[in-house]
Design an enzyme around this catalytic site. Sequence first.
Site, PDB file in Angstrom:
ATOM      1  N   CYS A  97      63.311  79.669   0.965  1.00  0.00           N
ATOM      2  CA  CYS A  97      64.562  79.973   0.287  1.00  0.00           C
ATOM      3  C   CYS A  97      65.294  81.185   0.892  1.00  0.00           C
ATOM      4  CB  CYS A  97      64.330  80.133  -1.210  1.00  0.00           C
ATOM      5  SG  CYS A  97      65.858  79.880  -2.144  1.00  0.00           S
ATOM      6  N   HIS A 197      60.474  76.196  -3.643  1.00  0.00           N
ATOM      7  CA  HIS A 197      59.523  77.106  -4.279  1.00  0.00           C
ATOM      8  C   HIS A 197      58.536  76.233  -5.041  1.00  0.00           C
ATOM      9  CE1 HIS A 197      61.950  80.787  -3.836  1.00  0.00           C
ATOM     10  NE2 HIS A 197      63.003  80.045  -4.091  1.00  0.00           N
TER      11      HIS A 197
HETATM   12  N1  GLN Z   1      69.574  84.590  -2.929  1.00  0.00           N
HETATM   13  C1  GLN Z   1      69.558  83.307  -2.278  1.00  0.00           C
HETATM   14  C2  GLN Z   1      70.516  82.345  -2.946  1.00  0.00           C
HETATM   15  O1  GLN Z   1      70.788  82.461  -4.103  1.00  0.00           O
HETATM   16  C3  GLN Z   1      68.140  82.765  -2.224  1.00  0.00           C
HETATM   17  C4  GLN Z   1      67.545  82.481  -3.570  1.00  0.00           C
HETATM   18  C5  GLN Z   1      66.068  82.211  -3.569  1.00  0.00           C
HETATM   19  O2  GLN Z   1      65.331  82.703  -2.718  1.00  0.00           O
HETATM   20  N2  GLN Z   1      65.604  81.485  -4.583  1.00  0.00           N
HETATM   21  O3  GLN Z   1      70.992  81.450  -2.297  1.00  0.00           O
END
Ligand code: GLN
Length: 243
Positions: A97, A197
């Site tokens: 992510c 995740h």
């Molecule tokens: N901050 C990033 C987004 O919102 C990644 C989010 C995450 O790692 N779940 O796109």
Amino acid sequence: MTGSTLRIMWLYPDHMNIYADRGNIILLERRCEWRGIGFELGTAGPGEPVDPDAHDLFYMGGGQDRDQALVARDLVEGKRDALAAALDSGASMLAVCGGYQLLGHSYAMGDESLPGLGLVDLRTVREPGERLIGNVVIDADLGEGPRRLAGFENHGGRTYLGEAETPLGRVLKGHGNNGKDGFEGVHKGNVIGTYLHGPLLPKNVWLADRLIELALGIELDPLPGDSLEEAAHMSARRAAGVA
Ligand code: GLN
């Protein structure tokens, strides 16, 4: 298998670790332990150096925009050369992510644009619209035919791969890279990036083993109990309507 040791470098464990991404590390440790493979965990936060020769597998988890902004410059200015050298000499990398987004050239968020490692030709942009949230199932292909991966995504950024890049897989359920092109993640040599995740590896133990294999250049047999794992996976897939 006794004799080998998996040496992991977890980048920014205090900043890039949402949705229990640390579960991925624990799972790798257990699967090594159960096979008699040694396990060493190193970590590097902001300002801490990375030794390109000391690790087989690099890991970076997810993070909120705020945390990504805190680490992006440090990553690019302080760790990029070591990471590129390690990957060139055969180390592997898993980025989830927010970590996945930082593999690319940039993450554009309105007026601000975070620099990325540029190790993979991809860009991430915040676009108007809802965050992309929910359960995901993909057909991932690491070059041996499609296998299912299940996970959970929550990202505001939309990621677009350069034309020469290969996605990790095709979305069967969920949004994936950008909610439009039906692709999820990226797979380039020994580098895997994904929005999944879950944590990802406890939900998909075959991928954990594949990463250990890639990192150490060995082949592994499934562990006793993996068939139970697979049966649970199958029933979850059926419940999601994608068996
Ligand atoms: N901050 C990033 C987004 O919102 C990644 C989010 C995450 O790692 N779940 O796109």
